[in-house]
Design a protein around this motif. Structure first.
Motif, PDB file in Angstrom:
ATOM      1  N   PRO A 185       0.823  -1.203   0.000  1.00 51.30           N
ATOM      2  CA  PRO A 185       0.000   0.000   0.000  1.00 51.30           C
ATOM      3  C   PRO A 185       0.861   1.259   0.000  1.00 51.30           C
ATOM      4  O   PRO A 185       2.057   1.217   0.311  1.00 51.30           O
ATOM      5  CB  PRO A 185      -0.769  -0.121   1.313  1.00 51.30           C
ATOM      6  N   PHE A 186       0.249   2.383  -0.368  1.00 54.45           N
ATOM      7  CA  PHE A 186       0.906   3.668  -0.138  1.00 54.45           C
ATOM      8  C   PHE A 186       1.046   3.840   1.371  1.00 54.45           C
ATOM      9  O   PHE A 186       0.086   3.675   2.120  1.00 54.45           O
ATOM     10  CB  PHE A 186       0.066   4.818  -0.710  1.00 54.45           C
ATOM     11  N   VAL A 207      -0.814  12.349  -4.467  1.00 58.25           N
ATOM     12  CA  VAL A 207      -0.073  11.450  -3.576  1.00 58.25           C
ATOM     13  C   VAL A 207       0.330  12.263  -2.358  1.00 58.25           C
ATOM     14  O   VAL A 207       0.920  13.343  -2.505  1.00 58.25           O
ATOM     15  CB  VAL A 207       1.188  10.871  -4.260  1.00 58.25           C
ATOM     16  N   GLN A 208      -0.002  11.781  -1.178  1.00 57.56           N
ATOM     17  CA  GLN A 208       0.357  12.512   0.038  1.00 57.56           C
ATOM     18  C   GLN A 208       1.867  12.633   0.145  1.00 57.56           C
ATOM     19  O   GLN A 208       2.616  11.714  -0.194  1.00 57.56           O
ATOM     20  CB  GLN A 208      -0.206  11.795   1.269  1.00 57.56           C
ATOM     21  N   ASP A 213       7.441  10.924  -0.113  1.00 55.90           N
ATOM     22  CA  ASP A 213       8.800  11.024   0.438  1.00 55.90           C
ATOM     23  C   ASP A 213       9.335   9.651   0.816  1.00 55.90           C
ATOM     24  O   ASP A 213      10.534   9.370   0.635  1.00 55.90           O
ATOM     25  CB  ASP A 213       8.805  11.948   1.649  1.00 55.90           C
ATOM     26  N   ALA A 214       8.477   8.778   1.348  1.00 49.30           N
ATOM     27  CA  ALA A 214       8.915   7.419   1.690  1.00 49.30           C
ATOM     28  C   ALA A 214       9.340   6.652   0.446  1.00 49.30           C
ATOM     29  O   ALA A 214      10.335   5.923   0.450  1.00 49.30           O
ATOM     30  CB  ALA A 214       7.801   6.679   2.420  1.00 49.30           C
ATOM     31  N   THR A 232       5.553  16.053 -11.319  1.00 44.29           N
ATOM     32  CA  THR A 232       4.482  15.292 -10.683  1.00 44.29           C
ATOM     33  C   THR A 232       4.718  15.276  -9.174  1.00 44.29           C
ATOM     34  O   THR A 232       5.776  15.696  -8.689  1.00 44.29           O
ATOM     35  CB  THR A 232       4.458  13.851 -11.202  1.00 44.29           C
ATOM     36  N   ALA A 233       3.735  14.767  -8.437  1.00 45.89           N
ATOM     37  CA  ALA A 233       3.909  14.665  -6.982  1.00 45.89           C
ATOM     38  C   ALA A 233       5.110  13.801  -6.635  1.00 45.89           C
ATOM     39  O   ALA A 233       5.861  14.105  -5.697  1.00 45.89           O
ATOM     40  CB  ALA A 233       2.634  14.085  -6.358  1.00 45.89           C
ATOM     41  N   LEU A 234       5.334  12.745  -7.414  1.00 53.45           N
ATOM     42  CA  LEU A 234       6.464  11.864  -7.117  1.00 53.45           C
ATOM     43  C   LEU A 234       7.793  12.487  -7.528  1.00 53.45           C
ATOM     44  O   LEU A 234       8.782  12.403  -6.797  1.00 53.45           O
ATOM     45  CB  LEU A 234       6.267  10.509  -7.793  1.00 53.45           C
TER      46      LEU A 234
END
Length: 292
Positions: A185-186, A207-208, A213-214, A232-234
């Motif tokens: 999971p995220f 994405v939170q 960050d993880a 992007t968020a990532l």
């Protein structure tokens, strides 16, 4: 030149019309890439774009006459193009996705050049073998990523997805390829480190920050298949971590080159004449510069 597909019919040498189909399609860089390549090759071929959805695909395909040489297919058409193909290459057969149709007289020949696009763009970063990797997202492009990683020698792939049940087809594909695919999971913590992460989420997917960050902290190089929405968020998380993130432009470039091999020779493994010059011209389009 008469193009004869192995074991199949003869492609009309006068066929010179090609297009990229999808919905949406206005953002596509494919017409520019193909035009640059055809110019170097001295081919009088036209390559346009057409907005086509899943419901209209079959009717649109049926209108094409022998002036047409082939099609590039983007979302959401890779599944219906797979179903329309009379013959499939191995990568298309494994993924259930076709992004290239060669319009052979004996029926459309379907290819998946996304897999090769991933393999070739990773080679640009010196990644020619990958023992393990992570994929973010479990949609259609994730299937191509699994096949590409298997070709690079991966034996363990972790797929991070919001719905674990969506990973089941990728697990089954991994079993077929001899690759262990597991779902995760995220989460705000990921202890498993990998040298490569391939993100297959839509460019605007939220994405939170903690989860992103993880992923960045343990994810090695990021190949984000998005190129229309950047950062992007990532990719932003990789930037915060001081790590390397690549957009999908390299994948776009290399999958297009393989498509042009198919349209020219009927085979993605047969290099083009002056292929180095062709690739430079196509890179120049993406970089906004003229090829040397």
């Amino acid at each position: 030149m008469v193009l004869r597909a192995p074991g199949l019919g003869v492609l009309n040498p006068a066929a010179a019309r090609l297009e990229v189909w999808g919905d949406p399609i206005a953002h596509s860089r494919s017409p520019q890439l193909h035009a640059a390549a055809y110019d170097v090759l001295g081919l009088d071929w036209s390559y346009g774009r057409r907005r086509v959805g899943e419901r209209s695909f079959a009717a649109e395909l049926a209108t094409l006459d022998d002036a047409w040489r082939g099609l590039s297919l983007t979302m959401p058409l890779k599944g219906v193009a797979y179903a329309a193909a009379a013959n499939l290459d191995r990568r298309a057969e494994l993924t259930g996705a076709v992004n290239t149709l060669l319009l052979d007289p004996d029926g459309p020949r379907g290819f998946n050049t996304d897999v090769g696009g991933i393999v070739r763009t990773l080679a640009d970063d010196g990644l020619t073998t990958v023992p393990s990797a992570r994929i973010v997202g479990a949609g259609a492009t994730a299937t191509s990523a699994v096949v590409a990683l298997s070709e690079l020698g991966a034996r363990e792939i972790q797929v991070v997805a919001r719905r674990p049940e969506a990973v089941a087809p990728l697990v089954a594909l991994g079993e077929r390829l001899g690759v262990e695919v597991t779902a995760a999971p995220f989460a705000a913590s990921l202890s498993h480190e990998v040298p490569l992460t391939i993100a297959t989420l839509p460019g605007d997917a939220p994405v939170q920050d903690a989860a992103a960050d993880a992923l960045a902290d343990t994810g090695g190089l990021l190949l984000d298949v998005v190129y229309g929405h950047w950062p992007t968020a990532l990719s932003a998380a990789w930037d915060r971590a001081g790590a390397t993130a690549r957009s999908g432009l390299g994948m776009l470039l290399h999958q297009a080159l393989l498509q042009i091999r198919i349209f020219r020779h009927g085979d993605p493994d047969t290099p083009l004449d002056a292929e180095d010059r062709v690739l430079r011209a196509m890179r120049g389009v993406l970089e906004g510069t003229a090829a040397a």
